[in-house]
Design a protein around this motif. Structure first.
Motif, short mmCIF file in Angstrom:
data_model
loop_
_atom_site.label_atom_id
_atom_site.label_comp_id
_atom_site.label_asym_id
_atom_site.label_seq_id
_atom_site.Cartn_x
_atom_site.Cartn_y
_atom_site.Cartn_z
N GLY A 54 46.93 89.50 23.02
CA GLY A 54 46.35 88.44 23.83
C GLY A 54 44.86 88.64 23.99
N ALA A 55 44.08 87.79 23.36
CA ALA A 55 42.63 87.93 23.38
C ALA A 55 41.97 87.05 24.44
CB ALA A 55 42.05 87.58 22.00
N GLU A 56 42.75 86.16 25.06
CA GLU A 56 42.17 85.26 26.04
C GLU A 56 41.81 86.01 27.31
OE1 GLU A 56 45.22 84.96 24.82
OE2 GLU A 56 44.93 83.49 23.23
N LYS A 57 40.88 85.45 28.07
CA LYS A 57 40.48 86.06 29.33
C LYS A 57 41.67 86.11 30.27
CE LYS A 57 36.90 85.87 32.88
NZ LYS A 57 35.70 85.15 33.38
N ALA A 116 44.35 87.87 29.66
CA ALA A 116 45.55 88.22 28.91
C ALA A 116 45.78 89.73 28.93
CB ALA A 116 45.44 87.73 27.47
N SER A 138 32.28 90.17 23.98
CA SER A 138 32.92 90.06 25.29
C SER A 138 33.18 91.43 25.88
CB SER A 138 34.24 89.29 25.17
OG SER A 138 35.18 90.03 24.42
N ARG A 142 43.70 91.83 26.34
CA ARG A 142 42.28 91.97 26.70
C ARG A 142 42.12 93.00 27.82
NH1 ARG A 142 38.56 87.72 25.66
NH2 ARG A 142 36.51 88.09 26.56
#
Length: 268
Positions: A143-146, A148, A11, A151
């Motif tokens: 926070g690894a979510e898009k 977050a 990513s 990230r």
């Protein structure tokens, strides 16, 4: 918390590209927080990036006290309780400070000596890459979510790194600037591969981590396994140090104290 997977590196490759192919975006100074521009907390970072990789790079910190407008009761309460402000501006400034902790605090000369590495641009990048990777791992824990905060912080750190790398490369190749683009492209591909390799090594055991460090950092040419053991121990203790930092001390007001490669008490 420190475990990452190869999908994070994938990513990263999609979201952050080397600075020579990055589209023009607004500078962090064009963004505003509470109606005000950031208080020049990172305005000297590029000027302080010199070719030398010695500890002499240290100078006055670029971190300064920000200014805030009068807040309502709720925001004052949140600030007093130590809750986190994840604004884009604050995280961008934090990314500069986090990268600066590597570029200004790591004793590059000690790595040159301990691992018999030449004092070259490529060696400097290998040392910087290793420490930046550890910062990226810690960032993803926020926070690894898009979308977050972790990230976003990760992407900002990488962008800051490529700004510095590109500046250094241009200074070293002033007589032949055309070589900068392919050189950065090559480093970018190596960087993506290193992230995956290091992630896998950190996720498993010391053998896997040692193999990753031997292949990438040491170029597969280390015959002194005590050096490799020293490097594995170094990465583990730095990862533990970062893991113990609170979210505030890492992402909001970075307070990174990198451990030395060899503790003084261990030096004969």
């Amino acid at each position: 918390m420190l475990r990452t997977t190869s999908r994070f590196a994938a990513s990263l490759q999609q979201e952050i590209r080397p600075i020579f192919v990055l589209p023009r975006t607004r500078s962090i100074w064009s963004l505003k927080e509470n109606g005000r521009r950031p208080h020049e907390q990172c305005h000297r970072l590029r000027q302080r990036r010199l070719l030398s990789t010695s500890p002499a790079l240290r100078s006055v910190s670029t971190y300064g006290e920000g200014t805030e407008s009068k807040d309502g009761f709720l925001k004052r309460f949140i600030a007093k309780m130590g809750w986190i402000d994840n604004s884009a501006v604050r995280l961008r400034v934090s990314s500069c400070l986090l990268y600066e902790s590597v570029a200004d605090s790591i004793d590059y000369s000690e790595f040159f000596t301990r691992f018999d590495m030449p004092d070259t641009f490529n060696t400097w990048f290998l040392i910087t890459e290793l420490h930046v990777w550890m910062l990226l791992v810690r960032s993803m824990a926020e926070g690894a979510e898009k979308g977050a905060a972790g990230r976003f912080l990760r992407n900002c750190i990488v962008e800051t790194m490529w700004n510095d790398v590109t500046t250094r490369a241009k200074q070293l190749t002033m007589d032949n600037p055309s070589v900068v683009r392919p050189q950065i492209q090559q480093l970018s591909e190596q960087f993506q591969a290193a992230l995956i390799s290091y992630d896998e090594g950190l996720s498993y055991d010391d053998k896997a981590l040692a193999a990753a460090l031997w292949r990438r950092f040491l170029g597969g040419r280390c015959e002194d396994y005590q050096r490799l053991e020293l490097l594995v121990e170094y990465v583990r203790k730095q990862a533990a140090m970062l893991d113990q930092l609170s979210r505030y001390d890492f992402a909001i007001k970075p307070n990174i104290k990198w451990r030395p490669l060899v503790d003084k008490k261990d030096v004969a």
